[in-house]
Write a protein that holds these residues in place. Structure first.
Motif, PDB file in Angstrom:
ATOM      1  N   TRP A 265      24.689 -48.951  51.267  1.00 18.53           N
ATOM      2  CA  TRP A 265      24.959 -49.444  49.916  1.00 18.53           C
ATOM      3  C   TRP A 265      23.705 -49.796  49.107  1.00 18.53           C
ATOM      4  O   TRP A 265      23.707 -49.583  47.883  1.00 18.53           O
ATOM      5  CB  TRP A 265      25.933 -50.623  49.966  1.00 18.53           C
ATOM      6  N   PRO A 266      22.598 -50.331  49.703  1.00 15.42           N
ATOM      7  CA  PRO A 266      21.419 -50.549  48.844  1.00 15.42           C
ATOM      8  C   PRO A 266      20.867 -49.240  48.277  1.00 15.42           C
ATOM      9  O   PRO A 266      20.528 -49.160  47.090  1.00 15.42           O
ATOM     10  CB  PRO A 266      20.415 -51.217  49.798  1.00 15.42           C
ATOM     11  N   SER A 267      20.784 -48.205  49.126  1.00 11.88           N
ATOM     12  CA  SER A 267      20.305 -46.904  48.644  1.00 11.88           C
ATOM     13  C   SER A 267      21.240 -46.334  47.594  1.00 11.88           C
ATOM     14  O   SER A 267      20.794 -45.718  46.613  1.00 11.88           O
ATOM     15  CB  SER A 267      20.179 -45.922  49.823  1.00 11.88           C
ATOM     16  N   PHE A 268      22.551 -46.564  47.788  1.00 11.73           N
ATOM     17  CA  PHE A 268      23.523 -46.013  46.839  1.00 11.73           C
ATOM     18  C   PHE A 268      23.359 -46.647  45.465  1.00 11.73           C
ATOM     19  O   PHE A 268      23.398 -45.954  44.434  1.00 11.73           O
ATOM     20  CB  PHE A 268      24.933 -46.248  47.376  1.00 11.73           C
ATOM     21  N   PHE A 269      23.138 -47.948  45.405  1.00 15.55           N
ATOM     22  CA  PHE A 269      22.994 -48.612  44.116  1.00 15.55           C
ATOM     23  C   PHE A 269      21.668 -48.255  43.449  1.00 15.55           C
ATOM     24  O   PHE A 269      21.585 -48.175  42.210  1.00 15.55           O
ATOM     25  CB  PHE A 269      23.138 -50.129  44.275  1.00 15.55           C
ATOM     26  N   ILE A 270      20.631 -48.033  44.244  1.00 19.17           N
ATOM     27  CA  ILE A 270      19.373 -47.563  43.663  1.00 19.17           C
ATOM     28  C   ILE A 270      19.562 -46.173  43.074  1.00 19.17           C
ATOM     29  O   ILE A 270      19.067 -45.859  41.980  1.00 19.17           O
ATOM     30  CB  ILE A 270      18.263 -47.559  44.733  1.00 19.17           C
ATOM     31  N   PHE A 271      20.314 -45.329  43.793  1.00 19.22           N
ATOM     32  CA  PHE A 271      20.619 -43.993  43.259  1.00 19.22           C
ATOM     33  C   PHE A 271      21.401 -44.106  41.954  1.00 19.22           C
ATOM     34  O   PHE A 271      21.140 -43.368  40.988  1.00 19.22           O
ATOM     35  CB  PHE A 271      21.410 -43.196  44.290  1.00 19.22           C
ATOM     36  N   LEU A 272      22.390 -45.021  41.899  1.00 19.35           N
ATOM     37  CA  LEU A 272      23.162 -45.195  40.673  1.00 19.35           C
ATOM     38  C   LEU A 272      22.272 -45.661  39.526  1.00 19.35           C
ATOM     39  O   LEU A 272      22.474 -45.248  38.369  1.00 19.35           O
ATOM     40  CB  LEU A 272      24.283 -46.219  40.903  1.00 19.35           C
ATOM     41  N   LEU A 273      21.282 -46.504  39.841  1.00 19.28           N
ATOM     42  CA  LEU A 273      20.359 -46.970  38.806  1.00 19.28           C
ATOM     43  C   LEU A 273      19.595 -45.796  38.205  1.00 19.28           C
ATOM     44  O   LEU A 273      19.519 -45.642  36.969  1.00 19.28           O
ATOM     45  CB  LEU A 273      19.403 -48.000  39.396  1.00 19.28           C
ATOM     46  N   PHE A 274      19.044 -44.950  39.068  1.00 21.86           N
ATOM     47  CA  PHE A 274      18.290 -43.812  38.547  1.00 21.86           C
ATOM     48  C   PHE A 274      19.201 -42.777  37.898  1.00 21.86           C
ATOM     49  O   PHE A 274      18.796 -42.096  36.954  1.00 21.86           O
ATOM     50  CB  PHE A 274      17.478 -43.166  39.676  1.00 21.86           C
ATOM     51  N   LEU A 275      20.425 -42.673  38.397  1.00 21.77           N
ATOM     52  CA  LEU A 275      21.379 -41.770  37.751  1.00 21.77           C
ATOM     53  C   LEU A 275      21.682 -42.253  36.334  1.00 21.77           C
ATOM     54  O   LEU A 275      21.771 -41.448  35.394  1.00 21.77           O
ATOM     55  CB  LEU A 275      22.656 -41.696  38.579  1.00 21.77           C
ATOM     56  N   ALA A 276      21.837 -43.568  36.183  1.00 27.16           N
ATOM     57  CA  ALA A 276      22.090 -44.122  34.851  1.00 27.16           C
ATOM     58  C   ALA A 276      20.894 -43.888  33.927  1.00 27.16           C
ATOM     59  O   ALA A 276      21.060 -43.538  32.748  1.00 27.16           O
ATOM     60  CB  ALA A 276      22.400 -45.614  34.963  1.00 27.16           C
ATOM     61  N   ILE A 277      19.683 -44.074  34.484  1.00 28.55           N
ATOM     62  CA  ILE A 277      18.487 -43.842  33.660  1.00 28.55           C
ATOM     63  C   ILE A 277      18.383 -42.377  33.260  1.00 28.55           C
ATOM     64  O   ILE A 277      18.076 -42.045  32.107  1.00 28.55           O
ATOM     65  CB  ILE A 277      17.227 -44.280  34.436  1.00 28.55           C
TER      66      ILE A 277
END
Length: 366
Positions: A265-277
């Motif tokens: 889940w930490p990696s997943f949320f970091i991925f979501l952050l960059f996906l949003a950016i």
């Protein structure tokens, strides 16, 4: 100056955008800033990822810069090619391939940064994997040497058992001749008689054989122990030579696999952050209403399309006119050629008649 740079990063037509309101310019400056900082993050992430591969700062920085420029160009192209339509469904369909590309870019950017953020945890996982690999490597290499060493140890055991057996036999003969002398066994006569001498000679002969056996077997045991020492040294050298391979097991793929061993889940949320950016410029384009810049851009494109169609139509009309004119001219030339051929034919007939008449007159005179 900064605003103009970010507008340039957005891929917008600066000439048209200058004629729009300040709010419209700020919107595209914000989109360009997102594109720029996404490329900057891509540069940092790729440089770190490549540093784990090349282990050289300058090489990693050079190729990371190239990768960052590539991401910048892709994002700029994605944002600049999305056109505002009157139908949101058409806009979403137009942006769908670009959203897929943005997701791929977000994955590529986020993974190296995840590895940097969780570097300590990844190092711990790699350390455990290296220790396990070291033990496995030692056990696998030991399979090549253990059978030979066990055979040699068995041979040493056989040689020692021969000595032990001979010692027991010699000790038994010693007891026999001593008890014979004491009169407690054998002939049961006290003193050193002929039987005692016979048994003493057997003991002395066995003792000599025991001494010789010890010397010969000791030499054999030393030779076998030297072989065992050589095999152990070879085993240690092989383990030592293979250890750097295990110690170097910290490349990019190894770190990615180690990252996958951590909670997801930490990696997943970091991925979501960059996906949003990464998708924010596209989403901003999709959700924002059709502005002054979009209207003027449509007008500019419409003018160009109309001018191009007009030019094509003019060239088609010119072609039709030239074709009709050429046909008329060549038809007239064709008719003139027919008149010329007819006149030529009649002149030839007249000349023939004149020649025949002249010939008739000459014949009569003869």
């Amino acid at each position: 100056m900064v605003q103009q740079f970010f507008i340039l990063c957005s891929g917008a037509d600066t000439f048209i955008l200058k004629t729009c309101s300040q709010g419209e310019q700020n919107k595209y400056a914000g989109i360009g800033a997102t594109v720029f900082f996404t490329a900057l993050m891509a540069f940092i992430a790729s440089s770190y990822a490549l540093y784990t591969v090349f282990d050289n700062v300058y090489t990693a920085t050079f190729f990371g810069l190239i990768w960052g420029l590539l991401i910048f160009n892709l994002d700029r192209f994605i944002v600049s090619t999305i056109k505002k339509r009157n139908n949101f469904g058409n806009e979403l369909l137009q942006a769908a391939p670009r959203l897929v590309l943005a997701i791929i870019i977000a994955v590529v950017i986020s993974k190296p940064l995840e590895m940097k953020i969780f570097e300590k945890e990844i190092n711990q996982v790699l350390l455990e994997q290296k220790n396990e690999m070291t033990l496995t490597n030692k056990n696998q290499l030991a399979l090549q040497y253990t059978p030979n060493i066990e055979k040699l140890n068995t041979a040493i055991g056989v040689l020692k058992s021969e000595i032990t057996f001979k010692e027991a036999e010699t000790n038994a003969l010693y007891t026999t001749y001593i008890t014979e002398a004491e009169g407690t066994s054998g002939t049961l006569k006290l003193g050193k008689g002929p039987v005692y001498e016979e048994k003493r000679e057997k003991h002395d002969a066995a003792l000599a054989e025991l001494q010789q056996l010890k010397e010969s077997n000791s030499e054999k045991i030393i030779a076998i122990e030297n072989q065992i020492s050589t095999l152990n040294a070879e085993y240690s050298d092989v383990v030592k030579d293979s250890q750097p391979v295990i110690d170097g097991f910290d490349g990019l793929m190894a770190r990615i696999n180690a990252l996958n061993e951590l909670p997801w889940w930490p990696s997943f949320f970091i991925f979501l952050l960059f996906l949003a950016i990464e998708t924010s410029p596209i989403i901003a384009k999709l959700l924002s209403p059709k502005g002054t810049y979009d209207i003027k851009l449509d007008e500019e494109e419409s003018m160009v399309n109309t001018w191009a169609r007009q030019k094509i139509q003019q060239r088609e009309q010119m072609l039709l006119a030239d074709t009709a004119l050429n046909e008329k001219i060549y038809n007239e030339i064709k008719r003139e050629e027919e008149v010329y051929a007819y006149k030529k034919k009649k002149a030839e007939e007249l000349l023939k008649l004149q020649a025949d008449a002249f010939k008739g007159i000459q014949v009569k005179q003869l």
